[in-house]
Design a protein around this motif. Structure first.
Motif, mmCIF file in Angstrom:
data_model
loop_
_atom_site.group_PDB
_atom_site.id
_atom_site.type_symbol
_atom_site.label_atom_id
_atom_site.label_comp_id
_atom_site.label_asym_id
_atom_site.label_seq_id
_atom_site.Cartn_x
_atom_site.Cartn_y
_atom_site.Cartn_z
ATOM 1 N N LEU A 77 -6.067 11.437 5.134
ATOM 2 C CA LEU A 77 -7.010 11.272 6.315
ATOM 3 C C LEU A 77 -8.132 9.962 5.597
ATOM 4 O O LEU A 77 -9.068 9.890 5.118
ATOM 5 N N PRO A 78 -7.777 8.737 6.261
ATOM 6 C CA PRO A 78 -8.138 6.914 5.683
ATOM 7 C C PRO A 78 -9.576 7.377 6.237
ATOM 8 O O PRO A 78 -10.156 7.666 7.661
ATOM 9 N N VAL A 79 -10.311 7.633 5.294
ATOM 10 C CA VAL A 79 -12.358 7.841 6.062
ATOM 11 C C VAL A 79 -12.627 6.447 6.104
ATOM 12 O O VAL A 79 -12.523 5.930 4.319
ATOM 13 N N ILE A 80 -13.231 5.529 6.476
ATOM 14 C CA ILE A 80 -13.782 4.084 6.187
ATOM 15 C C ILE A 80 -15.320 4.029 6.336
ATOM 16 O O ILE A 80 -15.944 4.393 7.484
ATOM 17 N N GLU A 93 -19.570 5.742 -4.669
ATOM 18 C CA GLU A 93 -19.416 7.484 -5.285
ATOM 19 C C GLU A 93 -18.085 7.631 -3.712
ATOM 20 O O GLU A 93 -17.558 8.266 -4.393
ATOM 21 N N ALA A 94 -18.521 6.527 -2.689
ATOM 22 C CA ALA A 94 -17.586 7.077 -1.490
ATOM 23 C C ALA A 94 -16.090 7.564 -1.778
ATOM 24 O O ALA A 94 -15.328 7.293 -1.596
ATOM 25 N N MET A 95 -15.695 5.829 -2.295
ATOM 26 C CA MET A 95 -14.066 5.461 -3.113
ATOM 27 C C MET A 95 -13.857 6.500 -4.502
ATOM 28 O O MET A 95 -12.998 7.190 -4.495
ATOM 29 N N ARG A 96 -14.669 7.095 -4.999
ATOM 30 C CA ARG A 96 -14.370 8.410 -5.955
ATOM 31 C C ARG A 96 -13.959 9.189 -5.012
ATOM 32 O O ARG A 96 -12.814 9.896 -5.804
ATOM 33 N N VAL A 97 -14.831 9.759 -4.086
ATOM 34 C CA VAL A 97 -14.523 11.017 -3.741
ATOM 35 C C VAL A 97 -13.325 10.712 -3.209
ATOM 36 O O VAL A 97 -12.409 11.515 -2.194
ATOM 37 N N GLY A 98 -12.462 9.748 -2.351
ATOM 38 C CA GLY A 98 -11.560 9.772 -1.444
ATOM 39 C C GLY A 98 -11.421 8.366 -0.416
ATOM 40 O O GLY A 98 -10.573 8.726 0.391
ATOM 41 N N ALA A 99 -12.973 7.702 -0.420
ATOM 42 C CA ALA A 99 -12.348 6.945 1.119
ATOM 43 C C ALA A 99 -11.467 5.955 0.817
ATOM 44 O O ALA A 99 -11.211 5.620 0.058
ATOM 45 N N PHE A 100 -11.291 5.147 1.726
ATOM 46 C CA PHE A 100 -10.012 4.248 2.613
ATOM 47 C C PHE A 100 -10.686 3.520 1.786
ATOM 48 O O PHE A 100 -9.810 2.304 1.147
ATOM 49 N N ASP A 101 -11.743 2.774 2.136
ATOM 50 C CA ASP A 101 -12.404 1.641 2.133
ATOM 51 C C ASP A 101 -13.914 1.205 2.470
ATOM 52 O O ASP A 101 -14.592 2.945 2.726
ATOM 53 N N PHE A 102 -14.726 0.561 2.122
ATOM 54 C CA PHE A 102 -16.000 0.236 3.013
ATOM 55 C C PHE A 102 -16.608 -0.899 3.381
ATOM 56 O O PHE A 102 -15.659 -1.797 2.946
ATOM 57 N N LEU A 103 -17.065 -0.719 4.466
ATOM 58 C CA LEU A 103 -17.755 -1.674 5.458
ATOM 59 C C LEU A 103 -19.302 -1.758 4.575
ATOM 60 O O LEU A 103 -20.441 -1.398 4.846
ATOM 61 N N GLU A 104 -19.549 -3.358 4.134
ATOM 62 C CA GLU A 104 -21.497 -3.222 3.864
ATOM 63 C C GLU A 104 -21.894 -4.299 5.150
ATOM 64 O O GLU A 104 -21.527 -5.301 5.439
ATOM 65 N N LYS A 105 -22.984 -3.684 5.779
ATOM 66 C CA LYS A 105 -23.742 -4.109 6.589
ATOM 67 C C LYS A 105 -24.060 -5.103 6.269
ATOM 68 O O LYS A 105 -24.995 -5.436 4.861
ATOM 69 N N PRO A 106 -24.729 -6.481 6.997
ATOM 70 C CA PRO A 106 -24.067 -6.108 8.391
ATOM 71 C C PRO A 106 -22.846 -6.690 8.254
ATOM 72 O O PRO A 106 -21.882 -7.617 7.289
ATOM 73 N N PHE A 107 -21.416 -5.847 9.233
ATOM 74 C CA PHE A 107 -20.380 -6.481 8.544
ATOM 75 C C PHE A 107 -19.646 -7.272 9.471
ATOM 76 O O PHE A 107 -19.874 -7.679 11.195
#
Length: 444
Positions: A77-80, A93-107
């Motif tokens: 399941l892709p989780v951003i 840590e999120a990427m290590r657990v399996g996150a699809f990608d991340f967005l940094e505020k303000p995005f």
């Protein structure tokens, strides 16, 4: 985009949820929002038809904990994840657990749309591949739904495999809620017609004129659907509530069957759902039609005749509902196991499904008993028991088997953990597992 993918947005800040939802909705996505991870988990299951966008910092269960739960249920399941400015360790840590990608505020909203598109395409590919695998193994998958080790279920599975390979028409009868339509699907899936059309028509759902047109035509210029007889050509036509056919339509159906000859071009599987006491399909169908259909016949066993299958089914169903509702499955006591085994189950498996779901909801609230659920279904029944008693030894063995089975499932086949929880020496546990036909390999 062939079909709008869902996007679940999890954020405790209402303004953020609404702005993300509005932006993605303009891009053609079907969005749904959740104010907490706990609320989201009630909806986000292993086959969720979309992706997830979640903030990391939230009260209660935070985004990382939510991510771990989601990855445990469906690692594809892709989780951003949305992180605050400078929260690099959390993003890592999120990427290590399996996150699809991340967005940094303000995005940048365009960046979010780009990520959503890539994640949605990946999700669609995953779901399509799953659907294909299920389709290719449809026969096995459907047969696996016919859970139970009782003699009547063993015989039912053998009958399905035998009749599935035969080419004649079939009559399926039995009490309501026993799974007759599932068996019709299984007959089609395990036979030579598995890759052909499977068409199901409920004879009780339409008035006679509309039913005649649905079954036999004629087609009008504005019609977009073939008559069922034509639509199912070469495959299987399932007629639910066959007893609802009028004499006129019975005669037309028989005429079509006679025209096809032997072997039949289209296999007809008739399902009888007679509710009237003392009446059978033989009483309401014209004899020539009945004998054509009943040359191959399956009578579904009622749940009350399936012994320990009741506990096995209840356990599997409650586990499924517990996963769906994001809570623990209720633990069944020895007394409750006996009550489940003794209940008359007039609604059969359909009633058991209802009881299992309500038991999970009760357990989540921390109130109620299985006995109260059984009594609320049939308040006039005092006490809740079948007319056929069983020796105490059978109840004890049924509960013991269920307890070992549940514990093995919970510990994923760890013998040491099961021995510790049940306070059993290894030799005793091995003997009991052999006695009840339980194999460690099934739990790994």
């Amino acid at each position: 985009m062939a079909q709008a993918m869902k996007i679940a947005i999890v954020d405790n800040e209402q303004d953020m949820r609404q702005s993300i939802s509005q932006w993605l909705a303009l891009s053609g996505y079907d969005t749904e929002t959740f104010a907490s991870a706990e609320d989201a988990l009630k909806v986000l299951g292993p086959d969720y038809p979309g992706i997830v966008i979640s903030d990391i910092k939230m009260p209660g269960m935070d985004g990382i904990q939510l991510l771990k739960k989601l990855m445990g249920a469906d690692s594809t399941l892709p989780v951003i994840m949305i992180t605050g400015h400078g929260d690099v360790p959390m993003a890592v840590e999120a990427m290590r657990v399996g996150a699809f990608d991340f967005l940094e505020k303000p995005f940048n909203p365009d960046r979010m749309s780009e990520l959503a598109k890539r994640a949605s395409n990946a999700r669609r590919l995953t779901l399509d591949n799953r659907a294909l695998r299920r389709e290719l193994s449809g026969g096995t998958q459907i047969m696996n739904k016919l859970i139970g080790a009782s003699p009547v279920m063993e015989r039912l599975r053998e009958d399905i495999l035998d009749l599935g390979q035969a080419d004649g028409h079939v009559l399926i009868d039995g009490e309501t809620g026993t799974g007759k339509t599932l068996v019709a699907h299984a007959l089609h899936a395990v036979g030579s017609r598995a890759g052909k059309k499977f068409v199901l028509v409920s004879c009780a759902a339409l008035e006679e004129e509309a039913l005649a047109k649905r079954l036999f035509g004629p087609m009008m210029p504005e019609d977009t659907q073939l008559p069922a007889i034509e639509e199912a050509r070469g495959g299987t036509l399932v007629l639910e509530d066959i007893e609802a056919l009028s004499d006129t339509l019975q005669a037309r159906l028989l005429s079509v069957m006679n025209e096809q000859g032997t072997p039949a071009e289209t296999r007809i599987v008739a399902i009888s759902n007679l509710q009237e006491a003392g009446k059978t399909s033989e009483d309401v169908l014209r004899p020539d039609l009945f004998y054509r259909l009943a040359a191959l016949r399956i009578t579904m066993p009622p749940l009350r005749q399936r012994g320990e299958d009741i506990l096995t089914l209840f356990t599997r169903l409650s586990e499924q509902f517990a996963e769906e509702y994001g809570c623990e499955a209720p633990q069944v006591s020895a007394q409750e196991a006996a009550q489940l085994l003794q209940a008359p189950w007039p609604g059969n498996v359909r009633q058991l499904i209802n009881i299992a779901e309500r038991a999970v909801l009760q357990s989540r609230r921390g109130s109620g008993t299985i006995a109260s659920l059984l009594m609320s279904d049939h308040e006039e029944m005092q006490p809740v028991m079948t007319t056929e008693g069983k020796p105490l030894k059978e109840y004890v063995e049924a509960f013991e088997r269920m307890l070992i089975d549940n514990t093995m499932r919970r510990h994923k086949g760890s013998i040491a953990s099961v021995m510790e929880e049940l306070c059993l020496p290894r030799r005793t546990l091995n003997e009991k597992m052999a006695k009840y036909g339980l194999q460690r390999a099934d739990y790994l």
